[in-house]
Design a protein around this motif. Sequence first.
Motif, PDB file in Angstrom:
ATOM      1  N   VAL A 284      31.857  50.908  35.577  1.00 46.34           N
ATOM      2  CA  VAL A 284      30.637  50.178  35.936  1.00 46.34           C
ATOM      3  C   VAL A 284      30.365  49.075  34.917  1.00 46.34           C
ATOM      4  O   VAL A 284      30.106  47.918  35.283  1.00 46.34           O
ATOM      5  N   GLY A 285      30.464  49.434  33.645  1.00 47.47           N
ATOM      6  CA  GLY A 285      30.229  48.439  32.600  1.00 47.47           C
ATOM      7  C   GLY A 285      31.246  47.325  32.651  1.00 47.47           C
ATOM      8  O   GLY A 285      30.909  46.141  32.485  1.00 47.47           O
ATOM      9  N   LEU A 286      32.495  47.688  32.892  1.00 46.04           N
ATOM     10  CA  LEU A 286      33.539  46.668  32.932  1.00 46.04           C
ATOM     11  C   LEU A 286      33.304  45.700  34.088  1.00 46.04           C
ATOM     12  O   LEU A 286      33.441  44.484  33.926  1.00 46.04           O
ATOM     13  N   LEU A 288      30.450  45.006  35.494  1.00 45.02           N
ATOM     14  CA  LEU A 288      29.266  44.195  35.172  1.00 45.02           C
ATOM     15  C   LEU A 288      29.654  43.048  34.245  1.00 45.02           C
ATOM     16  O   LEU A 288      29.252  41.897  34.456  1.00 45.02           O
ATOM     17  N   ALA A 289      30.458  43.380  33.225  1.00 43.92           N
ATOM     18  CA  ALA A 289      30.899  42.345  32.292  1.00 43.92           C
ATOM     19  C   ALA A 289      31.753  41.324  33.020  1.00 43.92           C
ATOM     20  O   ALA A 289      31.645  40.114  32.773  1.00 43.92           O
TER      21      ALA A 289
END
Lengths: 343, 776
Positions: A284-286, A288-289
């Motif tokens: 998820v973080g990847l 988003l980034a």
Amino acid sequence: MAISSTPTAAALLLISILFLLTTQGTPLSSDTIVSELSSLRSQSSTGVVHLTDSLLRRILSLPTPRPFHSLIFFDAHQLHSKPELSLPTLKSEFSLVSSSFQSNNPNENPQLFFFDIEFQESQASFALFGVNSLPHIRLIPPTASDLKLDSIQMDASDLSRMAESMAEFIESRTKLSVGPINRPPIISKKQIMFIVAVVLIWTPFFVKKLISGNTIFNDKNIWMAGAIFVYFFSVSGAMFNIIRKMPMFMADRQDPSKLVFFYQGSGMQLGAEGFSIGFLYTIVGLLLAFVTHVLVRVKNRTAQRLVMIFVLFVSFWAVKKVVFLDNWKTGYGIHGYWPSSWQ
Amino acid sequence: MAPPETPQPTTLRHAFGNVLSVFVLLLIGVFAFSIRLFSVIKYESVIHEFDPYFNYRVTQYLTKSGVYDFWNWFDDRTWYPLGRVIGGTVYPGLTLTAGTLWRILNSLNIPLSVETVCVFTAPIFSAFASWATYLLTKEVKGAGAGLTAAALLAMVPSYISRSVAGSYDNEAVAIFALILTFYLYIKTLNTGSLFYATLNAMAYFYMVCSWGGYTFIINLIPMHVLLCIVTGRYSPRLYIAYAPLVVLGTLLAALVPVVGFNAVMTSEHFASFLVFIIIHVVALVYYIKGILTPQMFKVAVTLVVSVGLIVCGAVLAVLIALVASSPTKGWSGRSLSLLDPTYASKYIPIIASVSEHQPPTWPSYFMDINVLAFLVPAGIIACFLPLSDASSFAVLYIVTSVYFSGVMVRLMLVLAPAACIMSGIALSEAFDVFTRSIKFQLLGSTENLQVNNAGESTNVAQNDVVKTEKNEDSQKERSSRKSKKKEKESTERVPLVSRIEQKLLVLPLETSLIAVFLLVLLGAFYVVHCVWAAAEAYSAPSIVLTSRSHDGLHVFDDFREAYSWLSHNTEVDDKVASWWDYGYQTTAMANRTVIVDNNTWNNTHIATVGTAMSSPEKAAWDIFNSLDVKYVLVVFGGLVGYPSDDINKFLWMVRIGGGVFPHIKEPDYLRDGQYRIDSQATPTMLNCLMYKLSYYRFVETDGKGFDRVRHTEIGKKYFKLTHFEEVFTTHHWMVRIYKLKSPRNRIRGKTKKSKSKASSTTSSKRSGTRKKNPWH
């Protein structure tokens, strides 16, 4: 030794010789047995003598007290593949104790012999000791006549701390000192020398390169990937898997043909479970980034739109999945506190 | 027209942003404080658990006797007859903080009790901690990220678990000190000001005073300095940020009694000294490079490098010799288990057995940092684009702390601020992109209409967005603002150009809207989870217990009932024996001398109590009598089903006792390896003191003697006590207090024999007391 002065002992000896002659056909003498064992021991690299039914019978036929203790490791090759028994590790630890004992007590007439016995070829001996579960290590004191009652089984707690606790067990039960355990170093001295030499030669070149700024250490993408990996590794609970030696998955208790990947209960997790959740945490973080830093630079509107939809869908699914699995695993009912007039 | 006008809106906007930030920060502080009050609302203003009671007692002493007496305090109320030097064995930060708070409040004529101040210290400091987080994140990625991070930290469950009202423990102030130290380090690194460097050393001193976790700082900052040097980012600012910290910080740390010379003697601190040497060598190289011509410099390099290598080699040799001389290579067991995670489980069962030293599984992360776990990777990547000194420090912080938290669940507490900072950065960047996309595409049509004064209209629009989204300006906009000031002549053009550039970096409108909606949803889920965790999971004080059943709420206040009975009905100098868990509470709440307490520094003493509890009555009486014990306190949960009572802890008493006194053997208490108290239990178990004191008269409650914790009927129901007498049992039977019978009762007809044995003085004394109290 064999010739005894008292008539009763002589009679006993005679009977036992007769007994032996009928079964084995070899003359009985503790000296010959000890020397045979010593030679067998010197043949083995670790000093562990391989025990067979016939050899055991001959040892046991010696008159009590026998001149030595015997420590027997019960082994079964067919069970080596079962990780929860950890037989191979225990066996190597056992031979470590044996070799340490041998090197610390270089005695012509040893007081203690280490044996291993294989289930497939010596089932009779297993039955003799009444061994029906492994791992099992048993000490036969010199005075033991009834194998089941007089021999001493090593407790699970003595097995737990490997060679050191086995040595403690021996010391407490036999009054023989094993001495310090000589673990072989993971890499030999020559290899260490070689590695040190290579590192020393390589260091100045590396430092020069580092200062000029063109190693992989100056590439920030490497650092970024490393940081993300450490994060993934930690949140997936991999350290738990390593410390507790958890398997990747396990067979279902009710139905052994099925595999269990997710364990219910928050105190434990399985390897594959941890890594899949760690992956969900990280993805998820990847994404988003990726959206905030890469996708905004894309010129094509349609591509942007499609990728955005994909990213949002995957992120939503991942978060939902983790929330669902967490509620299932821990059994917590997380709820909000709304004003009572709303209900 | 335009030049005089444009600065006005920017300064106005700037001022407005600042006021808004202060207001938001104030709200965050209030929020951080109030979310931690669930424990007070649901229970009452009471200090929690075990260790906080000790801290509370120390604070009471401090406020009563002053700092100097506190520093030299020898406590004779605990570890009887040994006593304990308190002043030299505690981290004084928390106590001094709360004591100072109390003093200030009193001097302002606000008469709060010491207990109230202690209860609310942790919530107050969590508000401070969220402000410190704002400052730290602002240094790393700007004010917007700072505000988001502060809001996240105010309610992160991992931190709440250690800082609810009443949880008066070291971590309560230490997390604030940790974040403050990091902020001041980054601030010094960004400004190169010696003022901040000195403040940084002071903050580090406060951290050392507060918590043993300061070793994390003194290893993390050198690591960052080394990383900066290795990646070629050395600057004089780095030197100013680091060198004063090591010199001043180490000197100050050595002032704390509990640290003392450890600050220079243990391996935990050696990394900082090594880096201290390296930074000097590097600084020298840079200095020489500055004053010499390139040719001369090449000659000098060989000289300096060789000299530096020799010096380094010499120091290294000394260090290695020092380290090698200690058995654990100078590292404490806990530190070693961080470096080699399998170390503790192999060699230190005591450390491995403590529940907060276990490695966490994935649900622990979801419980403790919740959705931040999803956002952190985005924050890490944002820190790399672009990489600055400050953002590299943030990355290093999250990476080390997340690794350590993977080894020990307790260190999740150190991870929490890092996760908040990273998530704050990620959220702020994401909102920045999405709201920008929405703004420019919604304004696209109006902009075409008013081509002439496009700059002004978008400025106003930006203000609106700032108002609604609470999102501060990003660094890009800021830099554009700076350039505006510099080139006053082209003020009109620069923002236009940058705006056109930014306009290209947008995402489709509708997907951005959905993304913003989902992010807000994620944030809302985080808030719900945090409030739930604060209210349900982390607010139980464990001194007052509640249980919900079909007929309503039950409150079990037995512990305080028992402690106040002790303080009202026993002599001040009476000694009370109990298992060590209840030592701190007994000294703090009942003010009676205990034999052992939660500071488990003397294993033999604990083993003595364990042996007494595992012995039959007579032997136990002898042991307790030799320690001058008057009362024995046991905790019993069998009637109400309170599972962490003494019977469940009893095997540990046996084990610890047997470790020192070999006549206590664990197998004697187990039937076929199973611990049981029913009719199948061993006679040793049924006759030991702990069994008897727990189950004495228990059968009278329900006629059967059914234990609700073990779910069985007890083995021995009817028995009498010969050497102890029951003096008090609380309402729910959770605490039972027994008095040692005086020796005369025990003798009964054997008086002659014992008289001849006993010395003349004691026997005369005894007869004297007998005359006074013939019925006793």
